[in-house]
Design a protein around this motif. Structure first.
Motif, PDB file in Angstrom:
ATOM      1  N   ARG A 269      44.364  14.188  47.707  1.00  0.00           N
ATOM      2  CA  ARG A 269      44.252  14.315  49.117  1.00  0.00           C
ATOM      3  C   ARG A 269      44.447  15.680  49.566  1.00  0.00           C
ATOM      4  O   ARG A 269      43.697  16.414  50.432  1.00  0.00           O
ATOM      5  CB  ARG A 269      44.813  13.376  49.969  1.00  0.00           C
ATOM      6  N   ASN A 270      45.426  16.387  49.131  1.00  0.00           N
ATOM      7  CA  ASN A 270      45.897  17.417  49.635  1.00  0.00           C
ATOM      8  C   ASN A 270      45.000  18.657  49.105  1.00  0.00           C
ATOM      9  O   ASN A 270      44.718  19.625  49.664  1.00  0.00           O
ATOM     10  CB  ASN A 270      47.485  17.718  49.019  1.00  0.00           C
ATOM     11  N   ARG A 271      44.542  18.251  47.887  1.00  0.00           N
ATOM     12  CA  ARG A 271      43.585  19.456  47.299  1.00  0.00           C
ATOM     13  C   ARG A 271      42.337  19.343  48.125  1.00  0.00           C
ATOM     14  O   ARG A 271      41.660  20.445  48.371  1.00  0.00           O
ATOM     15  CB  ARG A 271      43.317  19.136  45.975  1.00  0.00           C
ATOM     16  N   GLU A 272      41.725  18.230  48.407  1.00  0.00           N
ATOM     17  CA  GLU A 272      40.738  17.949  49.115  1.00  0.00           C
ATOM     18  C   GLU A 272      40.684  18.605  50.444  1.00  0.00           C
ATOM     19  O   GLU A 272      40.132  19.382  51.134  1.00  0.00           O
ATOM     20  CB  GLU A 272      40.257  16.563  49.341  1.00  0.00           C
ATOM     21  N   LEU A 273      41.869  18.493  51.084  1.00  0.00           N
ATOM     22  CA  LEU A 273      42.270  18.979  52.363  1.00  0.00           C
ATOM     23  C   LEU A 273      42.323  20.443  52.340  1.00  0.00           C
ATOM     24  O   LEU A 273      41.571  21.239  53.385  1.00  0.00           O
ATOM     25  CB  LEU A 273      43.500  18.603  53.042  1.00  0.00           C
ATOM     26  N   GLN A 274      42.974  21.069  51.330  1.00  0.00           N
ATOM     27  CA  GLN A 274      42.860  22.463  51.146  1.00  0.00           C
ATOM     28  C   GLN A 274      41.314  23.201  50.945  1.00  0.00           C
ATOM     29  O   GLN A 274      41.017  24.012  51.566  1.00  0.00           O
ATOM     30  CB  GLN A 274      43.866  22.957  50.036  1.00  0.00           C
ATOM     31  N   LYS A 275      40.592  22.104  50.226  1.00  0.00           N
ATOM     32  CA  LYS A 275      39.272  22.799  50.104  1.00  0.00           C
ATOM     33  C   LYS A 275      38.624  22.914  51.399  1.00  0.00           C
ATOM     34  O   LYS A 275      37.843  23.871  51.652  1.00  0.00           O
ATOM     35  CB  LYS A 275      38.614  21.822  49.243  1.00  0.00           C
ATOM     36  N   GLU A 276      38.708  21.761  52.425  1.00  0.00           N
ATOM     37  CA  GLU A 276      38.308  21.530  53.500  1.00  0.00           C
ATOM     38  C   GLU A 276      38.526  22.772  54.471  1.00  0.00           C
ATOM     39  O   GLU A 276      37.715  23.230  55.363  1.00  0.00           O
ATOM     40  CB  GLU A 276      38.101  20.186  54.105  1.00  0.00           C
ATOM     41  N   VAL A 277      39.711  23.020  54.436  1.00  0.00           N
ATOM     42  CA  VAL A 277      40.337  24.180  55.356  1.00  0.00           C
ATOM     43  C   VAL A 277      39.800  25.518  55.092  1.00  0.00           C
ATOM     44  O   VAL A 277      39.133  26.397  55.794  1.00  0.00           O
ATOM     45  CB  VAL A 277      41.819  24.061  55.263  1.00  0.00           C
ATOM     46  N   ASP A 278      39.677  25.642  53.566  1.00  0.00           N
ATOM     47  CA  ASP A 278      38.855  26.958  53.083  1.00  0.00           C
ATOM     48  C   ASP A 278      37.534  27.127  53.571  1.00  0.00           C
ATOM     49  O   ASP A 278      37.175  28.322  53.811  1.00  0.00           O
ATOM     50  CB  ASP A 278      39.149  27.017  51.749  1.00  0.00           C
ATOM     51  N   GLN A 279      37.066  25.872  53.633  1.00  0.00           N
ATOM     52  CA  GLN A 279      35.609  25.760  53.976  1.00  0.00           C
ATOM     53  C   GLN A 279      35.209  26.058  55.381  1.00  0.00           C
ATOM     54  O   GLN A 279      34.478  26.925  55.777  1.00  0.00           O
ATOM     55  CB  GLN A 279      34.934  24.468  53.430  1.00  0.00           C
TER      56      GLN A 279
ATOM     57  N   LEU B 152      33.269  29.199  57.168  1.00  0.00           N
ATOM     58  CA  LEU B 152      32.311  28.964  57.939  1.00  0.00           C
ATOM     59  C   LEU B 152      32.697  29.657  59.379  1.00  0.00           C
ATOM     60  O   LEU B 152      31.531  30.293  59.883  1.00  0.00           O
ATOM     61  CB  LEU B 152      32.120  27.519  58.343  1.00  0.00           C
ATOM     62  N   LYS B 153      33.821  29.972  59.798  1.00  0.00           N
ATOM     63  CA  LYS B 153      34.154  30.640  61.065  1.00  0.00           C
ATOM     64  C   LYS B 153      33.708  31.919  60.757  1.00  0.00           C
ATOM     65  O   LYS B 153      33.316  32.654  61.768  1.00  0.00           O
ATOM     66  CB  LYS B 153      35.598  30.455  61.075  1.00  0.00           C
TER      67      LYS B 153
ATOM     68  N   ILE C  10      30.263  22.850  60.799  1.00  0.00           N
ATOM     69  CA  ILE C  10      31.772  23.364  61.243  1.00  0.00           C
ATOM     70  C   ILE C  10      32.367  21.917  61.819  1.00  0.00           C
ATOM     71  O   ILE C  10      33.537  21.499  61.429  1.00  0.00           O
ATOM     72  CB  ILE C  10      31.964  24.332  62.337  1.00  0.00           C
ATOM     73  N   THR C  11      31.411  21.189  62.579  1.00  0.00           N
ATOM     74  CA  THR C  11      32.026  19.931  63.176  1.00  0.00           C
ATOM     75  C   THR C  11      32.152  18.748  61.947  1.00  0.00           C
ATOM     76  O   THR C  11      33.163  18.141  61.930  1.00  0.00           O
ATOM     77  CB  THR C  11      30.923  19.249  63.988  1.00  0.00           C
ATOM     78  N   GLU C  12      31.131  19.042  60.956  1.00  0.00           N
ATOM     79  CA  GLU C  12      31.444  17.987  59.814  1.00  0.00           C
ATOM     80  C   GLU C  12      32.846  18.485  59.222  1.00  0.00           C
ATOM     81  O   GLU C  12      33.598  17.425  58.688  1.00  0.00           O
ATOM     82  CB  GLU C  12      30.313  17.968  58.990  1.00  0.00           C
ATOM     83  N   THR C  13      33.099  19.722  58.787  1.00  0.00           N
ATOM     84  CA  THR C  13      34.337  19.871  58.318  1.00  0.00           C
ATOM     85  C   THR C  13      35.661  19.702  59.193  1.00  0.00           C
ATOM     86  O   THR C  13      36.598  19.005  58.560  1.00  0.00           O
ATOM     87  CB  THR C  13      34.192  21.481  58.137  1.00  0.00           C
ATOM     88  N   LEU C  14      35.494  19.791  60.442  1.00  0.00           N
ATOM     89  CA  LEU C  14      36.567  19.255  60.918  1.00  0.00           C
ATOM     90  C   LEU C  14      36.725  17.887  61.273  1.00  0.00           C
ATOM     91  O   LEU C  14      38.209  17.689  60.902  1.00  0.00           O
ATOM     92  CB  LEU C  14      36.491  19.935  62.558  1.00  0.00           C
ATOM     93  N   ASN C  15      35.975  17.049  61.229  1.00  0.00           N
ATOM     94  CA  ASN C  15      36.044  15.731  60.775  1.00  0.00           C
ATOM     95  C   ASN C  15      36.598  15.340  59.682  1.00  0.00           C
ATOM     96  O   ASN C  15      37.508  14.405  59.564  1.00  0.00           O
ATOM     97  CB  ASN C  15      34.544  14.871  61.221  1.00  0.00           C
ATOM     98  N   ASN C  16      36.310  16.201  58.721  1.00  0.00           N
ATOM     99  CA  ASN C  16      36.760  15.731  57.375  1.00  0.00           C
ATOM    100  C   ASN C  16      38.290  16.193  57.075  1.00  0.00           C
ATOM    101  O   ASN C  16      38.960  15.376  56.311  1.00  0.00           O
ATOM    102  CB  ASN C  16      35.963  16.289  55.999  1.00  0.00           C
ATOM    103  N   ILE C  17      38.441  17.195  57.753  1.00  0.00           N
ATOM    104  CA  ILE C  17      39.945  17.562  57.730  1.00  0.00           C
ATOM    105  C   ILE C  17      40.869  16.496  58.661  1.00  0.00           C
ATOM    106  O   ILE C  17      41.876  16.173  58.016  1.00  0.00           O
ATOM    107  CB  ILE C  17      40.216  19.011  58.506  1.00  0.00           C
ATOM    108  N   GLU C  18      40.472  15.954  59.783  1.00  0.00           N
ATOM    109  CA  GLU C  18      41.208  15.145  60.300  1.00  0.00           C
ATOM    110  C   GLU C  18      41.376  13.911  59.718  1.00  0.00           C
ATOM    111  O   GLU C  18      42.321  13.292  59.516  1.00  0.00           O
ATOM    112  CB  GLU C  18      40.447  14.974  61.718  1.00  0.00           C
ATOM    113  N   ARG C  19      40.041  13.536  58.955  1.00  0.00           N
ATOM    114  CA  ARG C  19      40.131  12.209  58.277  1.00  0.00           C
ATOM    115  C   ARG C  19      41.379  12.402  57.165  1.00  0.00           C
ATOM    116  O   ARG C  19      42.098  11.419  56.678  1.00  0.00           O
ATOM    117  CB  ARG C  19      38.807  11.691  57.795  1.00  0.00           C
TER     118      ARG C  19
END
Length: 603
Positions: free
Chosen positions: A410-420, A424-425, A447-456
């Motif tokens: 989960r931490n790896r996925e979270l870091q991947k989403e943060v980098d994405q 995007l920004k 960007i919205t989808e990435t933020l939702n994934n980060i929160e999840r």
């Protein structure tokens, strides 16, 4: 030395030898071809063998792949597979460089040999034709000579015949002259033909055929040279793969040396360590507990103070007879639940707990506290276990590892989403500065989808962290319980100690205030006729040995005595098989202590 000079008359021998050489070349090509088929079949069988023994599951899903033994075996299989590849390379080199090239060269040699022998046969045919012409001119010359001689004899006979006319004589002379002229011409022709044949024959044997033989010799030597080179290619094809095969064999040696038994044992622990605490000791179920079958004093087995007599062959030595030794007191019995067993008060009615049938009471107690031995099967679980998200269906240690793995994922996925999100920004900023590169609004959904994934993922990380903390605390708790239970001294025997003397009672009473729960489960044992014990007192016995306390013991029950670790004690009575030994302290006081807590030396 060459064939044209030495073998000028061995045309047939040369023809057979050159044919044998070409046949040998074809046989070698056929041999190499079959050798290639053998190598290909060998390589194919090796690859099939490797495929047969390769694990069906991928390495990440196969726990056995973490053992050095399995890793070494897989490396050996890989080396064998590489070895099969080298065998295929040998077969390919032999097929291309030997079979194809030598087969092509053999065809060229056959064409060249055919051409040379056709030339030789043509020269031989020309010589034979000249010889036939010579024979014809010779026979003609011989025939004309005979005719001329015959004509001359006829003319001479007519000339001497007186009856012959002059015309006949002249005609005969003319015929003789004609025949003589024809014989002369035949002679000249024969001489010319003979000269020509001798010249052709000399050219045939000294020039033409030696050249053809020399060409055949050169052809045969070139064929032998190429055949020798083909022989060398057979070994060269092997030598080319020897370094790689040596590396394969070296890899097998490295794989064999990489087997680490200690590490495999540690891996097995890491894979299957459950984290459960070891099962606690099985409690002693004492079926010889005293039972109040009646509260009347008229019962033969019940003394007047209401305490039942212990019955059964296991405690037959506890019986007391009227004129025996003084009855000694025992610690109060404990029930399996930790409290005292129901018993009647001295010289009074039974307690409220003993109002029921004692057999029923004991049966209920046994059912309520019957220990369950944690078997290996129960620790492993069953096949029908429902898999939960927090892995609570797994043993504690395995649960902790799985949760740790899920948390890392989960931490790896979270870091991947943060980098994405950062990418995007930056892309959105570029689009805002240079609109021709793209529309910034088109990036908003992503960007919205990435933020939702980060929160999840953050929620999942928090959830797994909580589960992991709980699992780690459970593992530490089980480990602490197991270590503490392993470090403490052995439990005292489950049976109650035998009765102690009155002097030991006084010593044991001094330690009652700081006592633990008594370690016995037996009931009290008093003789039937207690009134006789007051009249018969016994002198204190002398020690039969000495002993040293190995562990500290709090004698909190009646009949027991306290002792400290390393204390010297006098041995008064040996263990009778119930796990208790009677000792006497130097400061005074006598009582029973667990035999397993002592190091005994007899006098």
């Amino acid at each position: 030395m060459d064939w044209g000079t030495e073998l000028w008359d061995q045309f047939d021998v040369i023809e057979r030898h050159t044919q044998w050489g070409l046949d040998l070349l074809d046989r070698y090509v056929k041999f190499v071809k079959e050798r290639t088929e053998v190598e290909q079949a060998y390589a194919k069988q090796l690859r099939s063998l490797v495929k047969k023994y390769l694990p069906k599951r991928p390495a990440k899903d196969d726990p056995e792949s973490k053992f050095s033994q399995q890793q070494s075996f897989l490396q050996i299989l890989q080396e064998v597979n590489d070895f099969a590849g080298q065998r295929e390379l040998v077969a390919e080199n032999l097929s291309v460089r030997v079979c194809l090239e030598l087969a092509k060269y053999s065809q060229e040699m056959k064409q060249e040999r055919k051409m040379h022998f056709q030339e030789g046969r043509r020269a031989q045919q020309q010589l034979e034709s000249g010889f036939k012409q010579l024979e014809n001119s010779k026979r003609k010359f011989e025939r004309d000579c005979r005719e001329a001689e015959k004509a001359a004899q006829t003319a001479e006979r007519l000339d001497q015949d007186i009856n012959a006319t002059k015309a006949d004589v002249e005609k005969a002379k003319q015929q003789a002259h004609l025949r003589s002229h024809m014989a002369e011409e035949s002679k000249n022709e024969y001489a010319a033909q003979l000269q020509r044949f001798n010249r052709d024959q000399a050219h045939f044997y000294f020039s033409q055929m030696p050249q053809i033989f020399d060409k055949l010799q050169d052809m045969d030597e070139r064929r032998a040279t190429h055949l020798g080179a083909g022989y060398g290619l057979l070994s060269e094809a092997e030598l080319q793969v020897v370094p790689i095969i040596a590396k394969c064999l070296e890899g097998m040696k490295v794989a064999a040396a990489a087997v680490d038994a200690k590490n495999d044992s540690q891996v097995l622990i890491e894979l299957h360590k459950s984290g459960f605490a070891r099962p606690s000791d099985v409690e002693f179920e004492d079926f010889s507990q005293p039972m109040n079958r009646t509260s009347s004093d008229s019962s033969l087995g019940t003394p007047s103070d209401g305490r039942p007599e212990l019955r059964g062959p296991a405690r037959s030595r506890a019986k007391r007879w009227p004129f025996g030794k003084k009855n000694k007191l025992r610690p109060p019995p404990l029930s399996p639940l930790g409290g005292p067993l129901p018993s009647a008060l001295p010289n009074g009615p039974p307690s409220p707990r003993s109002g029921l049938d004692p057999l029923a009471i004991l049966s209920e107690i046994s059912k309520s506290v019957k220990p369950r031995l944690a078997s290996f099967r129960s620790l492993r679980g069953s096949r029908g276990t429902v898999v939960t998200e927090d892995f609570s269906h797994l043993p504690p240690e395995q649960q902790r590892k799985r949760l740790q793995q899920q948390l890392e994922d989960r931490n790896r996925e979270l870091q991947k989403e943060v980098d994405q999100r950062e990418a995007l920004k930056k892309m959105k900023d570029v689009y805002e500065k240079t609109p021709q590169m793209g529309d910034p609004a088109s990036l908003e959904p992503r960007i919205t989808e990435t933020l939702n994934n980060i929160e999840r993922l953050k929620l999942e990380v928090q959830k797994y962290e909580a589960w992991l903390a709980e699992a780690e605390s459970r593992v530490l708790s089980n480990r602490g319980d197991s270590l503490s239970r392993h470090a403490r001294p052995p439990e005292p025997p489950a049976s109650a100690p035998p009765d102690s003397s009155s002097s030991s009672n006084s010593g044991s009473q001094d330690n009652k205030e700081s006592s633990e729960e008594p370690p016995s489960e037996e009931g009290q044992d008093t003789p039937i006729y207690t009134e006789f014990d007051e009249d018969f007192e016994e002198e204190p016995a002398s020690p039969i040995g000495h002993c040293v306390a190995i562990y500290h013991f709090e004698g909190s029950s009646e009949g027991t005595i306290s002792m400290t670790e390393g204390e010297d004690l006098s041995l008064m009575e040996e263990d009778k098989g119930d796990g208790w030994t009677r000792v006497r302290r130097k400061q005074g006081g006598e009582g029973y202590v667990p035999t397993s807590y002592l190091r005994v030396t007899l006098n």
